[in-house]
Motif scaffolding. Structure first.
Motif, mmCIF file in Angstrom:
data_model
loop_
_atom_site.group_PDB
_atom_site.id
_atom_site.type_symbol
_atom_site.label_atom_id
_atom_site.label_comp_id
_atom_site.label_asym_id
_atom_site.label_seq_id
_atom_site.Cartn_x
_atom_site.Cartn_y
_atom_site.Cartn_z
ATOM 1 N N THR A 1 2.340 1.467 -3.514
ATOM 2 C CA THR A 1 1.140 2.059 -4.344
ATOM 3 C C THR A 1 1.076 3.600 -4.172
ATOM 4 O O THR A 1 0.867 4.281 -5.223
ATOM 5 C CB THR A 1 -0.119 1.134 -4.005
ATOM 6 N N ASP A 2 0.990 4.141 -2.890
ATOM 7 C CA ASP A 2 0.810 5.478 -2.846
ATOM 8 C C ASP A 2 1.741 6.160 -3.297
ATOM 9 O O ASP A 2 1.591 7.373 -3.967
ATOM 10 C CB ASP A 2 0.471 5.653 -1.088
ATOM 11 N N SER B 1 0.925 -1.065 0.169
ATOM 12 C CA SER B 1 -0.052 -0.148 0.076
ATOM 13 C C SER B 1 0.850 1.306 -0.110
ATOM 14 O O SER B 1 0.563 2.287 -0.736
ATOM 15 C CB SER B 1 -1.034 0.092 1.392
#
Length: 495
Positions: A180-181, A177
């Motif tokens: 991805t950010d 995550s």
């Protein structure tokens, strides 16, 4: 808010259009106005090898776009460890290294004067304490009214992202995550940039997307008008992939540069996109069944070999320092073979013999073609100038008609073999012929034409001398007889 320059459709002209310029402009869609302005900036930029620096810069932007999609980038072995449990520290380091190289290239592309002015303006704006000043600075960055401002804003954003990644790398684990950010932040800066958005598979740039092969240019000139853009797209796409692979290199003893993983992810992604284009766009419209079959065969071969390289080689990048070189070699062989196969399908027998790819892209052959055509062009211009100085207007008009006919021949071939820095003078002369009153009546018009012909003849002769000094032509004498036959052929057409 500033808007892009409007790109009007070309008006009817007796001067032949440059197929490649029209094709490239059309491929750029709504970005064409911004990119035309960017070309003007690049031509005036006093930086050595500026078009190659720009190619590498935009290649890295495209690579970052592909690399942040870890589920399909081809260099991460999802079978070895599921993505949701993986530590993405190494991938973040890859992105950081790619951002660092992009920052260095952006600094090279910004001439010192522009860079200092923009740095000073940024410093002054950051000292503004009130909300109105802060808002004005943010809105100014969003407008990006010039290519210089656009490049400066992207560089500043990349520097901030690099600093952010440095702090994130201190965390005990960098999960999916988080990766991805960070990837979304990188993508946002790239997509919102006005002048330096990465091009799509079927979108091209005049600055560096040219076919530098005399044989392939001659072949494409014979392809029917309705299918010529399709095959031109495939050739340009294959050569752009080969151009990217030239940057996949490493020191004999040193580690693999981290950005190499990003570049290989880009090559894999664009190879698969080319597969889709061959199957869905070209094959149904290629014409005769043998050509359709050749396009489908190329799509199958690229898909199968790309999958093999990803499965057997790319997943070894972390464990085998020779894997990058092996992947680059395998991709290079694949794309070169497809250039040869496509050429053989278009003109059977034209890509046979030993080392067919090397024959197709022979730098010596292209340099000889360019040298010959430059000599013919200068001879035609000198002849027209001489007739005008002697007040022999009918003879001058006949030679100018020959020049117009030769220009179409030159644009489809040798123009593509020029250096990017040479384009401006040739474009200016082509525009002159477009604007020239026909027939050129009146002493004022003829005087201006004499001077323009004389000036362009000097450009042609200087370019001819520069090409003649190229290493590829060392030991190759100029074939004057062949050049004179070509000149006489166009002179006869103008009568």
């Amino acid at each position: 808010m500033s808007t892009a320059p409007v790109v009007h459709p070309p008006r009817a002209s007796r001067v032949p259009r440059d197929f490649y310029e029209d094709f490239v402009r059309f491929s750029q869609g709504s970005q064409a106005g911004f990119l035309a302005e960017r070309e003007r900036w690049l031509r005036a930029l006093p930086v050595e090898a500026r078009e190659e620096l720009l190619f590498e810069f935009e290649m890295l932007l495209r690579g970052l776009e592909r690399y942040v999609h870890q589920e399909d980038n081809g260099v991460t072995d999802a079978q070895e460890q599921p993505l949701v449990t993986r530590d993405f520290r190494e991938e973040l380091k890859d992105i950081r290294a790619t951002l660092s190289q992009a920052i260095r290239l952006a600094r090279h592309l910004l001439d010192p004067d522009s860079d200092q002015k923009l740095q000073f303006r940024r410093y002054v704006e950051t000292q503004l304490a009130d909300d109105r000043g802060l808002r004005s600075r943010i809105e100014g960055e969003r407008k990006q009214e010039t290519p210089q401002e656009s490049l400066f804003v992207l560089r500043q954003s990349f520097e901030s992202l690099r600093n952010l990644i440095d702090h994130l790398l201190q965390l005990p684990v960098c999960g999916l995550s988080l990766f991805t950010d960070v990837g979304n932040l990188v993508l946002r800066e790239i997509v919102l940039n006005r002048y330096f958005r990465p091009c799509r598979l079927t979108e091209f740039r005049l600055e560096y997307d040219r076919l530098r092969s005399a044989r392939l240019l001659e072949l494409l000139a014979t392809v029917p008008a309705e299918t010529r853009p399709l095959f031109t797209t495939v050739y340009l796409g294959l050569f752009r992939l080969l151009h990217c692979l030239a940057y996949v290199s490493q020191d004999a003893q040193g580690p693999i540069p981290r950005r190499v993983r990003v570049l290989l992810a880009l090559v894999r992604s664009e190879a698969l996109s080319l597969v889709g284009y061959l199957k869905n766009e070209i094959a149904p419209r290629a014409g005769p069944k043998p050509l359709q079959a050749a396009c489908l065969r190329a799509a199958r071969d690229i898909a199968r070999e790309t999958e093999r390289i990803a499965r057997d080689i790319l997943v070894e990048l972390d464990r085998d320092r020779a894997a990058a070189a092996r992947a680059s070699y395998a991709f290079t062989q694949l794309f070169q073979a497809q250039v040869v196969a496509l050429t053989e399908a278009l003109a059977p027998g034209s890509a046979s013999g030993e080392a067919p790819f090397e024959q197709l892209v022979s730098a010596t052959e292209s340099a000889e073609r360019l040298r010959r055509d430059l000599w013919v062009f200068s001879q035609l211009c000198r002849a027209a100038e001489g007739h005008l100085r002697g007040d022999n207007v009918p003879a001058a008009e006949a030679v100018i008609s020959s020049i117009v006919a030769f220009l179409g021949y030159f644009q489809d071939g040798s123009y593509q073999l020029l250096r990017y820095v040479d384009y401006e003078a040739f474009d200016r002369f082509s525009a002159l012929l477009t604007e020239l009153p026909w027939p050129p009546e009146g002493p004022a018009v003829r005087t201006r034409l004499i001077e323009d012909l004389r000036g362009f003849s000097h450009v042609l002769e200087n370019t001819f001398s520069a090409v003649s000094r190229r290493a590829q032509l060392r030991g190759f004498n100029f074939d004057r007889d062949e050049a004179e036959r070509l000149r006489d052929r166009f002179l006869a057409e103008g009568r």
